[in-house]
Design an enzyme around this catalytic site. Sequence first.
Site, PDB file in Angstrom:
ATOM      1  CE  LYS A  45       2.625  49.602  -0.876  1.00  0.00           C
ATOM      2  NZ  LYS A  45       3.087  50.888  -1.298  1.00  0.00           N
ATOM      3  NE  ARG A 143       3.621  56.319  -6.403  1.00  0.00           N
ATOM      4  CZ  ARG A 143       3.211  55.792  -5.251  1.00  0.00           C
ATOM      5  NH1 ARG A 143       3.665  56.267  -4.105  1.00  0.00           N
ATOM      6  NH2 ARG A 143       2.337  54.803  -5.228  1.00  0.00           N
ATOM      7  CE1 TYR A 272      28.209  54.968  21.527  1.00  0.00           C
ATOM      8  CE2 TYR A 272      26.035  54.518  20.612  1.00  0.00           C
ATOM      9  CZ  TYR A 272      27.328  54.109  20.906  1.00  0.00           C
ATOM     10  OH  TYR A 272      27.721  52.836  20.595  1.00  0.00           O
ATOM     11  CG  MET A 320      22.846  49.238  15.358  1.00  0.00           C
ATOM     12  SD  MET A 320      24.316  48.528  14.607  1.00  0.00           S
ATOM     13  CE  MET A 320      24.937  49.888  13.671  1.00  0.00           C
TER      14      MET A 320
END
Length: 398
Positions: A45, A143, A272, A320
Amino acid sequence: VTTATARQETTPLTVARIDLNAFAGNIKHLLRFIGSDVRLMAVVKADAYGHGAAALGKVAQDAGASHLAVYTLAEAVALRNADIDGPVVVLGPILPTDAPVVVARSITPCIATLPLAQSLSSASQSRGTTVPYHLEIDTGLTRYGIMPNEVEEFCLALERLPGLEREGLFTHFASADEEPVDTTRTQFSIFRDVADRLAAIGMTFPIHHVCASAAALNFPEMHLDMVRCGICLYGYYPTTQVVHTVEVHPVMTLTSQIARVRTVPVGTGVSYGHEWTADRPSTIGLVPIGYADGLPRQVQGNGKFLVRGFRAPILGRIAMDQIMIDLTDIPDAAPGDEVVILGQSGADYIWADEIGAWAGTISYDILSGISARVPRVYAPGGNCAGGPRARSGSSKDR
Ligand SMILES: Cc1ncc(COP(=O)(O)O)c(C=O)c1O
């Protein structure tokens, strides 16, 4: 298609290399450990935990996995579209309206609701076929799956529907990767009890499976007919509390390169917010990998990557697309030098569980988070098959 074509025309700086031999080797080691009476469902998966489900699914089958498992129906269809035959189990929910797809593509569903069962039954009738299915029992993970006290009634309802064929009965453990083991033992005994009760009313399932990687390695007595493993096939132990009964090697290495080197004076703010400011004349390198590639922002402050066998700390915030690293103490570091994010450089190595620890998460999260922008390059061997064993993470939550 556009991205794939563009990639063929360009040379990537950041690449994930997938060592198919290491993957096949991990499977072989696991198969030897579980023995020939126990089957393997290879969990592929989330694009095989970021490694590429089509490529690894095929290798898993060739190496001896009898079943593949994914979470969504779309993932299963993608495997079929990649010419993967053989049993593909969808562990997650499927909408009743998608029952015709399940049947047409010969996919094995996990049935958790009657509306899905009814739709599968009609779809199989109209195609003149049967649908093998797996049934999950919720023995304590809280779950998914059928509650133990509802299972007989649910199964009797399924029995009345033509075209459904019992194949697998399973459960998933909440904490097989950590002490104490009581929860796992309790879940296991609830599961055994459910299986016995169903057998007593004539509903037997050919395949019982309860072990994901942690339980497969920790509790050989719980292997039953099949184990359902993901992370150990990719070369990682789920946590430090999982015993290393099977030797595994990381399958993915992730590298980038230094794209620019600058020297800056004391007081220069980097990235940043200027969270990092040079307190000495510094040599800094730009590396084109950022959070959009799957490097979590939470790694900043702790993260260091390998250049020429040395650890180069990340400076300031992760952007990013890029990070800045400190090359001041790395002799001769230059543009074009390899930066190892996952893998080995010199005598040192970094694997996904270490990055996970920096970010307060787990190897699963790091591996499956490597984004589609990073090209996967498949090699039959040679990346890290001989490398050191993966170290183990500290917690699991997926
Ligand atoms: C139901 C189920 N089975 C098996 C697995 C595989 O787990 P692991 O990667 O720890 O082997 C998962 C993964 O989360 C799962 O959700």
